[in-house]
Design a protein around this motif. Structure first.
Motif, PDB file in Angstrom:
ATOM      1  N   ALA A 151       0.830  -1.205   0.000  1.00  0.00           N
ATOM      2  CA  ALA A 151       0.000   0.000   0.000  1.00  0.00           C
ATOM      3  C   ALA A 151       0.865   1.256   0.000  1.00  0.00           C
ATOM      4  O   ALA A 151       0.606   2.209  -0.746  1.00  0.00           O
ATOM      5  N   VAL A 152       1.908   1.248   0.827  1.00  0.00           N
ATOM      6  CA  VAL A 152       2.819   2.391   0.879  1.00  0.00           C
ATOM      7  C   VAL A 152       3.498   2.587  -0.471  1.00  0.00           C
ATOM      8  O   VAL A 152       3.703   3.727  -0.926  1.00  0.00           O
ATOM      9  N   ASP A 153       3.819   1.504  -1.145  1.00  0.00           N
ATOM     10  CA  ASP A 153       4.446   1.596  -2.463  1.00  0.00           C
ATOM     11  C   ASP A 153       3.492   2.213  -3.488  1.00  0.00           C
ATOM     12  O   ASP A 153       3.903   3.049  -4.306  1.00  0.00           O
ATOM     13  N   PHE A 154       2.211   1.820  -3.457  1.00  0.00           N
ATOM     14  CA  PHE A 154       1.223   2.426  -4.363  1.00  0.00           C
ATOM     15  C   PHE A 154       1.176   3.947  -4.155  1.00  0.00           C
ATOM     16  O   PHE A 154       1.202   4.723  -5.112  1.00  0.00           O
ATOM     17  N   ILE A 155       1.096   4.350  -2.899  1.00  0.00           N
ATOM     18  CA  ILE A 155       1.003   5.786  -2.597  1.00  0.00           C
ATOM     19  C   ILE A 155       2.296   6.487  -2.990  1.00  0.00           C
ATOM     20  O   ILE A 155       2.280   7.621  -3.482  1.00  0.00           O
ATOM     21  N   GLY A 156       3.417   5.798  -2.815  1.00  0.00           N
ATOM     22  CA  GLY A 156       4.694   6.359  -3.238  1.00  0.00           C
ATOM     23  C   GLY A 156       4.734   6.624  -4.727  1.00  0.00           C
ATOM     24  O   GLY A 156       5.322   7.618  -5.184  1.00  0.00           O
ATOM     25  N   GLN A 157       4.102   5.751  -5.517  1.00  0.00           N
ATOM     26  CA  GLN A 157       4.043   5.979  -6.967  1.00  0.00           C
ATOM     27  C   GLN A 157       3.273   7.256  -7.292  1.00  0.00           C
ATOM     28  O   GLN A 157       3.647   8.010  -8.196  1.00  0.00           O
ATOM     29  N   LEU A 158       2.202   7.512  -6.545  1.00  0.00           N
ATOM     30  CA  LEU A 158       1.419   8.731  -6.768  1.00  0.00           C
ATOM     31  C   LEU A 158       2.259   9.974  -6.494  1.00  0.00           C
ATOM     32  O   LEU A 158       2.208  10.957  -7.256  1.00  0.00           O
ATOM     33  N   TYR A 159       3.029   9.931  -5.427  1.00  0.00           N
ATOM     34  CA  TYR A 159       3.865  11.084  -5.094  1.00  0.00           C
ATOM     35  C   TYR A 159       5.035  11.218  -6.064  1.00  0.00           C
ATOM     36  O   TYR A 159       5.530  12.332  -6.291  1.00  0.00           O
ATOM     37  N   GLY A 160       5.475  10.111  -6.629  1.00  0.00           N
ATOM     38  CA  GLY A 160       6.512  10.183  -7.648  1.00  0.00           C
ATOM     39  C   GLY A 160       6.042  10.972  -8.865  1.00  0.00           C
ATOM     40  O   GLY A 160       6.810  11.736  -9.473  1.00  0.00           O
ATOM     41  N   ILE A 161       4.780  10.795  -9.227  1.00  0.00           N
ATOM     42  CA  ILE A 161       4.203  11.558 -10.347  1.00  0.00           C
ATOM     43  C   ILE A 161       4.142  13.043 -10.000  1.00  0.00           C
ATOM     44  O   ILE A 161       4.399  13.904 -10.843  1.00  0.00           O
TER      45      ILE A 161
END
Length: 294
Positions: A151-161
């Motif tokens: 879950a943290v990785d999914f959210i991290g992808q959003l912040y990467g964008i």
């Protein structure tokens, strides 16, 4: 400045100033209400001499951040209550996006036709990192394979964008386009993962609560995607209220409601000045010398 002043004198002067800047604060609030996005938050405050309340009762300092994106305003408001009515009064007649954390006092926004209610990915992420911390295995530098880590990785992808958009200095309309192209597929996959994982997870555990929190607010959480001026989280409001929280560790409480109200007014002016890259001392000095209320 080298002057010897008693605490009581300084407190009384502050309260008098708080009374005399009320019209200016009204204009500041109107400026915030005129913008496309308001971020709102609240924190506890102890006021010793509130009518019909024990000195140990919790009161609250609310903060709104909004207005023109290039000239943001920050408005502090003292209230004995954390109730939804306070938020409704602060946001009265507002039309636009309001971004909040998951506090239930803001739930009424979902039924307000003039308002779009945006959620906060930072708070959702915190729910999942709490799972990792409880397991004693949270480490930003190490990739993990458990559900909370995913879950943290999914959210991290959003912040990467978002970092990509910041790096390219994209205006709101192009930021929204980038989000639709890159963030929306991540969100769709994440939603399916949350739904499937939630079916296999005890709802009362930390992980179950984190999943439930995110799914319950899903429409709020994804609103930022097609509104390029909206951030993924409510961090700007939290950052605006942080100086008050830090100060509270030193002064601990307000003696009277008049003092709490004056404190709110002066924090509003000081933090608005800082948000606009103005020197707070010079800004206040100019106000008190030039404006006709003193």
């Amino acid at each position: 400045l080298g002057y010897e002043l008693s605490r009581s004198n300084m407190a009384n002067w502050t309260i008098q100033l708080g009374e005399r800047i009320e019209k200016l604060l009204g204009l500041l609030r109107l400026s915030i209400l005129s913008g496309p996005l308001i971020q709102i938050d609240e924190t506890t405050l102890q006021v010793l001499k509130e009518k019909d309340r024990a000195p140990t009762s919790k009161s609250y300092m609310w903060v709104m951040r909004g207005g023109a994106p290039e000239n943001p305003g920050i408005y502090f408001h003292y209230s004995p209550s954390r109730g939804s009515r306070v938020a409704q009064d602060l946001l009265m007649n507002y039309e636009g996006v309001v971004q909040t954390d998951g506090y239930a006092g803001y739930d009424y926004l979902d039924n307000s036709p003039e308002i779009q209610h945006a959620g906060c990915w930072a708070h959702a992420r915190r729910k999942f990192t709490d799972v990792l911390k409880a397991k004693g295995k949270y480490d930003k530098k190490k990739a993990k394979s458990g559900h909370a880590e995913q879950a943290v990785d999914f959210i991290g992808q959003l912040y990467g964008i978002e970092r990509q958009a910041d790096k390219e200095e994209l205006p709101p309309e192009l930021r929204a386009t980038l989000r639709m192209e890159k963030a929306m597929p991540v969100l769709d996959t994440f939603h399916s993962w949350l739904t499937e994982t939630g079916l296999k997870t005890p709802p009362k555990g930390l992980l179950g609560k984190a999943i439930g929190y995110t799914l319950k607010r899903w429409d709020q959480m994804i609103l930022y995607v097609n509104s390029g001026f909206v951030t993924p989280d409510n961090n700007r409001a939290e950052n605006a209220i942080r100086p008050f929280v830090v100060g509270r560790k030193n002064w601990l409480f307000n003696d009277t409601p008049a003092g709490a109200k004056a404190s709110a007014g002066l924090y509003s002016l000081i933090e608005t000045a800082r948000a606009n890259n103005l020197n707070p001392f010079e800004y206040l000095k100019l106000l008190f010398e030039k404006l006709p209320f003193v």
